[in-house]
Design a protein around this motif. Structure first.
Motif: not given
Length: 317
Positions: A48-50, A57-59, A62-65, A104-105
């Motif tokens: 899920l990370c973009t 990345c956790g930041k 997408s990571c936050l969502l 968009a991922g």
């Protein structure tokens, strides 16, 4: 990966993701005592990370969502209280996957309890697994991969968790407990080394579970009275039955004693196999009967699971 036995598989997944060669659908057996959940959750974050390549990345947004539990392109589907996953549930999921990704991922599906899919539900998945929408990934976690329809399995990349060796588990436990293991704890390790996460918790609180497998083995090899499964524990006895058959296969194939679940029963099991003239093919057929009982009771209400299981045991006497 803080669990050393998962690192080779994780490194392979991360490498394929980084190279853009990661398959769109993966089947991974659900083995929580080996850390399946930790692996899947790390995998979901990466997909899920973009921004990340080898790890999320956790930041990014997408990571936050995803961390907040409301990522619009992430979907979970599983069994509700052990019931069958219906074709309507699958069709509802597939309809959602037709939409353009919100972030968009990638669009990512975690299909839990996949062995609970009805035949029509599994068939409804086939075309999507053959021709997935762009940037769509499926992680499918059945309790056992062999419980899926062969046609469904063939459309996914099968992943296997490599169980740690006894020495690896003892070393890992000593690190986590920050002390040497006692002689009794080492004996428990030999019995449960294929369940390291559960073993760690049991060693911490000193509260080990009832050993259904050892009890069943004793009953079978000594012809003592059978256990009396109830509605609340008969599935535990079914699990033990499958584990016992797997143990007999290992004994029949002459695997090393340290790879046995019940090494102290090795001679008794060899004697039982000889006396009953049972080979690996028959043991495999019996394991399939266990699977059939599990499927029948999941798909048909009103069946008496304890009675069906007791009938199996009687056939093997």
């Amino acid at each position: 990966m803080s669990l050393p036995w998962l690192r080779p598989l994780w490194q392979s997944i991360a490498h394929d993701h980084q190279q853009g060669t990661l398959a769109h659908a993966h089947c991974l057996p659900w083995q929580p005592d080996l850390g399946t959940q930790a692996l899947v959750e790390e995998w979901l974050r990466l997909l899920l990370c973009t921004a990340g390549e080898k790890r999320a990345c956790g930041k990014c947004k997408s990571c936050l969502l995803h961390r907040a539990g409301n990522h619009p392109d992430y979907y979970e589907l599983g069994s509700d209280d052990g019931r069958v996953i219906s074709v309507d549930q699958v069709r509802e999921l597939l309809a959602k996957l037709q939409h353009t990704p919100n972030q968009a991922g990638a669009k990512v599906v975690w299909l839990k309890d996949a062995e609970k899919l009805s035949v029509t539900a599994a068939n409804a998945l086939l075309k999507t697994l053959e021709e997935p929408t762009t940037a769509t990934y499926f992680i499918v976690t059945p309790e056992r991969t062999e419980r899926l329809l062969p046609t469904l399995r063939s459309r996914m990349q099968l992943q296997r968790l490599q169980a740690p060796t006894l020495s690896e588990v003892e070393h890992w436990l000593a690190q986590r407990l920050q002390r040497m293991l006692t002689a009794d704890e080492q004996r428990q390790c030999q019995r449960y080394f294929q369940r390291p996460l559960a073993l760690l918790e049991w060693l911490k609180d000193g509260n080990f579970p009832r050993d259904y497998l050892a009890e069943l083995s004793t009953c079978m090899t000594t012809e003592a009275a059978f256990p009396q499964p109830s509605k609340t524990d008969w599935l535990a006895w079914l699990d033990a039955t499958e584990q016992w058959l797997q143990e007999l296969v290992r004994v029949q194939q002459g695997v090393a004693q340290e790879q046995l679940r019940l090494p102290q029963q090795q001679s008794a099991h060899q004697h039982w196999l000889t006396r009953h003239a049972v080979g690996v093919s028959a043991l495999s057929e019996w394991a399939h009967l266990c699977y059939a009982i599990r499927q029948q009771t999941a798909e048909q209400s009103g069946l008496n699971g304890p009675l069906l299981l007791h009938g199996l045991w009687m056939r093997w006497r």
